[in-house]
Structures are given as structure tokens and as C-alpha cells.
Design a protein around this motif. Structure first.
Motif, PDB file in Angstrom:
ATOM      1  N   HIS A   1     -44.987 -42.608  14.699  1.00  0.00           N
ATOM      2  CA  HIS A   1     -45.255 -41.502  13.795  1.00  0.00           C
ATOM      3  C   HIS A   1     -44.086 -41.419  12.829  1.00  0.00           C
TER       4      HIS A   1
ATOM      5  N   ILE B   1     -48.839 -34.448  15.000  1.00  0.00           N
ATOM      6  CA  ILE B   1     -48.732 -35.745  15.670  1.00  0.00           C
ATOM      7  C   ILE B   1     -49.491 -35.790  16.993  1.00  0.00           C
TER       8      ILE B   1
ATOM      9  N   ILE C   1     -37.308 -41.247  20.141  1.00  0.00           N
ATOM     10  CA  ILE C   1     -37.007 -40.859  18.764  1.00  0.00           C
ATOM     11  C   ILE C   1     -36.007 -41.830  18.144  1.00  0.00           C
TER      12      ILE C   1
ATOM     13  N   PHE D   1     -40.719 -37.427  23.463  1.00  0.00           N
ATOM     14  CA  PHE D   1     -40.958 -38.594  22.600  1.00  0.00           C
ATOM     15  C   PHE D   1     -39.701 -39.467  22.597  1.00  0.00           C
TER      16      PHE D   1
ATOM     17  N   LEU E   1     -41.316 -41.276  17.611  1.00  0.00           N
ATOM     18  CA  LEU E   1     -41.154 -40.598  16.330  1.00  0.00           C
ATOM     19  C   LEU E   1     -40.016 -41.268  15.565  1.00  0.00           C
TER      20      LEU E   1
ATOM     21  N   VAL F   1     -41.911 -39.729   9.985  1.00  0.00           N
ATOM     22  CA  VAL F   1     -41.628 -38.400   9.452  1.00  0.00           C
ATOM     23  C   VAL F   1     -40.535 -38.558   8.402  1.00  0.00           C
TER      24      VAL F   1
END
Length: 370
Positions: free
Chosen positions: A106, A268, A66, A64, A41, A108
């Protein structure tokens, strides 16, 4: 962080988070429930906050890897000169390429971070598995909005201004301190340059190059001009799901982290839409049509009833009329309806810092002067 040996008895411990020194890398602390590979992420913060604002999400997504990146001119990089949206997107892409060894990420993004996320997707689509953006405005601001921005630039160095804004964002005490600490370090020339880039709209010309899944959100209670960007983004990304989050304001990842995390996780992990999300009311746009786009699975049926109160007001549309400058102050007060909400603004604390008011004379004080 100061070590325990260095702290004196009378020293106050530093907060767990720091406005300019929050880490960028957060390796996964547990395996995914589906036993699949660990995904990544990438969180891109807004233009008034630093990467510390994603701490509620870092804590919740321990399965995840990050990245909470410091964007150029913000956080630990506040001394750097802002070089434009494309440059910021390339900067993010380079960090992703350096830190992610396999697979896409992903993305964000919140507010300015959401605009940059769109630029990353447009310029480096091979790096991105999905896009989740909220509070994104790519429509050129009107005259009144620009007047408000100029007024804000004059207040950037004032700590009270940032604490006041923190209350409007729904931040608790610790977040307010971090928000103000970060805000006063922002350089007016950089913020002016960012605003200049967004004045032209901020929508990347080649956004259609990205064909992956997109979720585009706006808080129902944040300024309605955010929803005016829905048609342009929807036209460039016809695969996008476009929704409104009831009751939420701009910085809702802090305002209601449990809800934000739930919405994000469902997206996600399977491109599912949380049942709380609502379709936006079609805005009254001049010469533009609005497309409702979603062929994605919805977990629960949506409530089809929209109220007239959710319709987009014409405040921004009227900004170009004569007298718009005189209306700028009133427009600023309407940017966030919670600015006067005593439940969110600690007015008692703010007033306690004012000089004491001279008390009214009493009989015991002797006769009042004529």
C-alpha cells in the motif's frame, strides 16, 4: 543513540527521533485482527520533511510491516544528487522489491512523495496493491508560484525559516526542531532540481497502466492550487476516489494524526471512505472538465452542501498577467492561512530571541537628550 554510560550528568538526552537517522524498516509488532497475512505499508515523505514525519503512523499501524523510506536527496540521503522523478520512483521500487518477499504494498505519499508514488504505480504497477496520496500538485505552477519558490531557495539554510514553516504545518515543539534540523541540511541545488521537475507538471505519462484502487486527497485549508491537479489525475486514473479533508492543511498527518490514521486505515483495509471526507467543489478550470469519481462504498452519507468559500480562487490563474512578480510576496503570504495564527506560531518564543529593546527613559533616569 548515545548509550547511558556515555552520557554525562550535564548532557541533554537526544530526542527519540532524528532528522536524518530515522529507521526505514519497521516490522509488524502484532498480528492483524483478521488473522490474515501481514501486509506492507510504504510511506513516502514530502519535499520539506524527512521520513521521521511518519512516526505517528508507525506507532499506529503496528499490525503492518512498514517502510518509511529516505527519498534521494532527503533525510539520511541529503548528500545524494537528485536525478529526477522517474529515478526516484525506480529507487523506491527497488527497495520494495528487496524488502517485500510476497504480495504488493500500500503506497502512501505526501506532497512530493505523492508525486513519486504515482510514478511508482505507473512504472511498477505489479508492486502496488493500492495508492493513497494527499497534497499532490502535478499542475505546472504559475509565474507567482515560481517567484515564491525562488525566494524560498534563498532561505533554505536559515533555521528560523524552517521553524516558521513548522508552525504553519501545525507541528509541536519536537517536530519543529526535527523539521528545522532537516531543512537546513537540504542542498539548494537539489531543491532547485526538484522544483524544475515539478515545473513541467510531474504527472507520469503512462499512469493509466495502474488499474488498482486510488484515493486522492487534499486538505481543504491547504493552497487551492493542489486541487487544480484533481482533473488531470482523475482523467488518468478514472477509478480514483477524489476527496477533500475539511479543516486540514498540507502536513495533516502531523497536524491531526488521529484523523489521518483513521482515514488511512479505512482505506487500506477495505477501500472505504471515511465519513469526514467531502467531495471537492468543481474548480473553474480553463478548458478542463472535472470528473467526480467514486464507485466505492462510503461509510456514512456525504453532506451535499458545499459553500462558495471552498471554491478554487483565481490567484494562480492570474499569475501570468502583467505585474505577477510584484504580487509574489502577497501570494506567498496566502500560501498557508495559519502563518499568522498565534495559536500555531510560537511568536512569544520567536520574539524572545530578538535583541532587547532599549527602554524608554524615565524621570529617575534623568532628562532625555534633545
Amino acid at each position: 543513540m548515545t548509550s547511558a554510560n556515555d552520557q554525562g550528568k550535564n548532557q541533554t538526552p537526544k530526542p527519540a527521533r532524528d532528522a536524518t537517522d530515522y529507521p526505514e524498516m519497521h516490522p509488524a509488532r502484532r498480528k492483524p485482527e483478521d488473522s490474515g497475512p501481514v501486509q506492507t505499508l510504504v510511506f513516502l515523505h514530502g519535499g520539506n520533511v524527512g521520513n521521521w514525519s511518519w512516526d505517528p503512523q508507525v506507532l499506529a499501524f503496528s499490525d503492518f510491516n512498514i517502510l518509511t523510506l529516505h527519498l534521494p536527496s532527503f533525510g539520511a540521503r541529503f548528500e545524494e544528487k537528485w536525478e529526477g522523478l522517474d529515478s526516484a520512483a525506480d529507487d523506491v521500487a527497488a527497495l520494495i522489491a528487496d524488502e517485500v518477499s510476497e504480495g504488493g504494498v500500500h503506497l502512501v505519499g505526501m506532497s512530493l512523495g505523492g508525486v513519486i508514488a504515482l510514478h511508482v504505480a505507473a512504472r511498477h504497477p505489479e508492486l502496488v496493491d493500492s495508492v493513497f496520496v494527499t497534497g499532490v500538485s502535478v499542475a505546472p505552477p504559475g509565474t507567482a508560484a515560481k517567484a515564491v519558490q525562488r525566494m524560498q531557495l534563498k532561505l533554505i539554510g536559515s533555521e528560523w525559516y524552517w521553524k516558521f514553516q513548522a508552525g504553519a504545518y501545525g507541528m509541536v515543539d519536537n517536530e519543529r526542531e526535527l523539521f528545522a534540523e532537516h531543512g537546513v541540511k537540504l542542498k539548494p541545488e537539489n531543491m532547485r532540481a526538484v522544483m524544475g521537475d515539478l515545473d513541467t507538471g510531474g504527472l507520469p505519462a503512462d499512469l493509466s497502466a495502474y488499474s488498482g484502487p486510488v484515493l486522492l486527497l487534499a486538505g481543504a485549508s491547504e493552497p487551492k492550487f493542489v486541487q487544480r491537479s484533481f482533473p488531470a489525475i482523475g482523467e488518468a486514473l478514472p477509478q480514483a476516489a477524489i476527496r477533500v479533508v475539511p479543516g486540514m492543511h498540507h502536513q495533516w498527518n502531523i497536524e491531526n494524526p488521529l484523523l489521518f490514521n483513521s482515514v488511512l486505515r479505512r482505506w487500506i483495509t477495505g477501500q472505504q471512505l471515511h465519513q469526514v471526507l467531502r467531495e471537492p467543489v468543481e474548480p473553474k478550470l480553463r478548458g478542463a472538465s472535472f470528473k467526480r469519481t467514486s464507485t466505492l462504498e462510503e461509510i456514512d452519507p456525504q453532506d451535499a452542501e458545499d459553500t462558495a468559500a471552498d471554491a478554487v480562487p483565481e490567484t494562480v490563474a492570474e499569475a501570468g498577467k502583467p505585474g505577477a512578480e510584484a504580487k509574489a510576496k502577497g501570494f506567498a503570504e496566502r500560501l498557508d492561512p495559519r502563518k499568522l495564527d498565534p495559536r500555531k506560531l510560537d511568536l512569544k518564543h520567536a520574539l524572545s530571541k530578538k535583541p532587547p529593546v532599549a527602554k524608554r527613559p524615565t524621570d529617575s533616569d534623568g532628562p532625555a537628550a534633545d
